[in-house]
Design an enzyme around this catalytic site. Structure first.
Site, PDB file in Angstrom:
ATOM      1  N   CYS A   6     -17.660  23.878  14.585  1.00 10.98           N
ATOM      2  CA  CYS A   6     -19.011  24.438  14.440  1.00 10.98           C
ATOM      3  C   CYS A   6     -19.919  23.892  15.545  1.00 10.98           C
ATOM      4  O   CYS A   6     -20.760  24.627  16.087  1.00 10.98           O
ATOM      5  CB  CYS A   6     -19.595  24.116  13.074  1.00 10.98           C
ATOM      6  SG  CYS A   6     -19.010  25.192  11.746  1.00 10.98           S
ATOM      7  N   ASN A  86      -2.298  26.429  11.889  1.00 13.53           N
ATOM      8  CA  ASN A  86      -1.800  25.316  11.081  1.00 13.53           C
ATOM      9  C   ASN A  86      -2.668  25.194   9.831  1.00 13.53           C
ATOM     10  O   ASN A  86      -3.898  25.257   9.924  1.00 13.53           O
ATOM     11  CB  ASN A  86      -1.845  24.005  11.865  1.00 13.53           C
ATOM     12  CG  ASN A  86      -0.845  23.987  13.004  1.00 13.53           C
ATOM     13  OD1 ASN A  86       0.272  24.453  12.860  1.00 13.53           O
ATOM     14  ND2 ASN A  86      -1.246  23.445  14.151  1.00 13.53           N
ATOM     15  N   THR A  94      -5.634  19.353  11.700  1.00 16.71           N
ATOM     16  CA  THR A  94      -6.534  18.200  11.871  1.00 16.71           C
ATOM     17  C   THR A  94      -8.003  18.609  11.905  1.00 16.71           C
ATOM     18  O   THR A  94      -8.871  17.778  11.641  1.00 16.71           O
ATOM     19  CB  THR A  94      -6.210  17.430  13.169  1.00 16.71           C
ATOM     20  OG1 THR A  94      -6.319  18.318  14.277  1.00 16.71           O
ATOM     21  CG2 THR A  94      -4.808  16.834  13.107  1.00 16.71           C
ATOM     22  N   HIS A  97     -11.585  23.970  10.407  1.00 18.01           N
ATOM     23  CA  HIS A  97     -12.327  25.195  10.762  1.00 18.01           C
ATOM     24  C   HIS A  97     -11.253  26.055  11.400  1.00 18.01           C
ATOM     25  O   HIS A  97     -10.696  25.658  12.442  1.00 18.01           O
ATOM     26  CB  HIS A  97     -13.465  24.845  11.732  1.00 18.01           C
ATOM     27  CG  HIS A  97     -14.275  26.004  12.222  1.00 18.01           C
ATOM     28  ND1 HIS A  97     -15.652  25.979  12.264  1.00 18.01           N
ATOM     29  CD2 HIS A  97     -13.911  27.210  12.722  1.00 18.01           C
ATOM     30  CE1 HIS A  97     -16.109  27.115  12.746  1.00 18.01           C
ATOM     31  NE2 HIS A  97     -15.066  27.886  13.050  1.00 18.01           N
ATOM     32  N   HIS A  99      -8.576  28.047  13.312  1.00 15.23           N
ATOM     33  CA  HIS A  99      -8.426  28.264  14.753  1.00 15.23           C
ATOM     34  C   HIS A  99      -7.023  28.777  14.999  1.00 15.23           C
ATOM     35  O   HIS A  99      -6.059  28.283  14.431  1.00 15.23           O
ATOM     36  CB  HIS A  99      -8.681  26.972  15.542  1.00 15.23           C
ATOM     37  CG  HIS A  99      -7.989  25.777  14.997  1.00 15.23           C
ATOM     38  ND1 HIS A  99      -8.452  25.074  13.905  1.00 15.23           N
ATOM     39  CD2 HIS A  99      -6.846  25.153  15.374  1.00 15.23           C
ATOM     40  CE1 HIS A  99      -7.640  24.074  13.635  1.00 15.23           C
ATOM     41  NE2 HIS A  99      -6.649  24.103  14.511  1.00 15.23           N
TER      42      HIS A  99
HETATM   43  P1  5GP Z   1      -4.823  21.587  14.473  1.00 17.12           P
HETATM   44  O1  5GP Z   1      -3.942  20.382  14.566  1.00 17.12           O
HETATM   45  O2  5GP Z   1      -5.939  21.390  13.463  1.00 17.12           O
HETATM   46  O3  5GP Z   1      -4.088  22.883  14.268  1.00 17.12           O
HETATM   47  O4  5GP Z   1      -5.468  21.755  15.901  1.00 17.12           O
HETATM   48  C1  5GP Z   1      -6.637  21.121  16.312  1.00 17.12           C
HETATM   49  C2  5GP Z   1      -6.639  21.175  17.808  1.00 17.12           C
HETATM   50  O5  5GP Z   1      -7.935  20.871  18.262  1.00 17.12           O
HETATM   51  C3  5GP Z   1      -5.690  20.182  18.457  1.00 17.12           C
HETATM   52  O6  5GP Z   1      -4.741  20.876  19.245  1.00 17.12           O
HETATM   53  C4  5GP Z   1      -6.612  19.290  19.282  1.00 17.12           C
HETATM   54  O7  5GP Z   1      -6.061  18.904  20.521  1.00 17.12           O
HETATM   55  C5  5GP Z   1      -7.844  20.147  19.448  1.00 17.12           C
HETATM   56  N1  5GP Z   1      -9.077  19.398  19.585  1.00 17.12           N
HETATM   57  C6  5GP Z   1      -9.461  18.315  18.840  1.00 17.12           C
HETATM   58  N2  5GP Z   1     -10.675  17.901  19.216  1.00 17.12           N
HETATM   59  C7  5GP Z   1     -11.081  18.723  20.216  1.00 17.12           C
HETATM   60  C8  5GP Z   1     -12.257  18.791  21.024  1.00 17.12           C
HETATM   61  O8  5GP Z   1     -13.209  18.000  20.878  1.00 17.12           O
HETATM   62  N3  5GP Z   1     -12.308  19.763  21.968  1.00 17.12           N
HETATM   63  C9  5GP Z   1     -11.294  20.659  22.156  1.00 17.12           C
HETATM   64  N4  5GP Z   1     -11.440  21.578  23.107  1.00 17.12           N
HETATM   65  N5  5GP Z   1     -10.165  20.628  21.405  1.00 17.12           N
HETATM   66  C10 5GP Z   1     -10.057  19.681  20.455  1.00 17.12           C
HETATM   67 ZN    ZN Z   2     -16.831  24.662  11.222  1.00 18.81          ZN
END
Ligand code: 5GP
Ligand code: ZN
Length: 113
Positions: A6, A86, A94, A97, A99
């Site tokens: 967000c 995921n 992680t 929100h 994505h």
């Molecule tokens: P998840 O593990 O939730 O599917 O993916 C979260 C993704 O967000 C990860 O691939 C991680 O590298 C990315 N990510 C985490 N923090 C940030 C950030 O501050 N900026 C950007 N551009 N990506 C982020």
């Molecule tokens: Zn959010």
């Protein structure tokens, strides 16, 4: 508002944004797992896929179509790419929100780890 994505959508935290429109924002993952690793997020806060409602079906469809368009823009639409949501612990979510990961530019093994 404590949600990281967000804050990126609101411009409060910088990100390498590659696309934005009225409903979606796409930006480069900070820790890329492939030569192209983008995250496509809705502007609206939705924590996980489990929280989607029927009125958001078109929104999710637009996320998928944007992934295909961005893959094409970067030259990967015919070679191939992977799109991933995921959800919760076993999948390694992680950021709560939703994505859509768009990964391309290397061979992506299957089954995933
Ligand atoms: P998840 O593990 O939730 O599917 O993916 C979260 C993704 O967000 C990860 O691939 C991680 O590298 C990315 N990510 C985490 N923090 C940030 C950030 O501050 N900026 C950007 N551009 N990506 C982020
Ligand atoms: Zn959010």
């Amino acid at each position: 508002m404590s949600c990281l994505f967000c804050k990126i959508v609101a411009g409060e935290i910088p990100a390498a944004i590659v696309h934005q429109d009225n409903t979606l924002v796409a930006f480069r993952d900070i820790n890329p797992q492939a030569p192209l690793h983008l995250l496509i997020v809705p502007r609206a806060h939705i924590a996980t896929l489990n929280d989607l409602t029927e009125d958001q079906d078109a929104l999710v469809g637009s996320m998928c179509r944007l992934a295909a368009r961005l893959a094409k823009d970067h030259g990967y639409h015919e070679r191939g790419y992977r799109t991933v949501f995921n959800t919760h612990r076993d999948a390694g979510q992680t950021v709560f929100h939703i994505h859509l990961h768009l990964l391309a530019g290397r061979g992506l093994s299957w089954p995933p780890g």
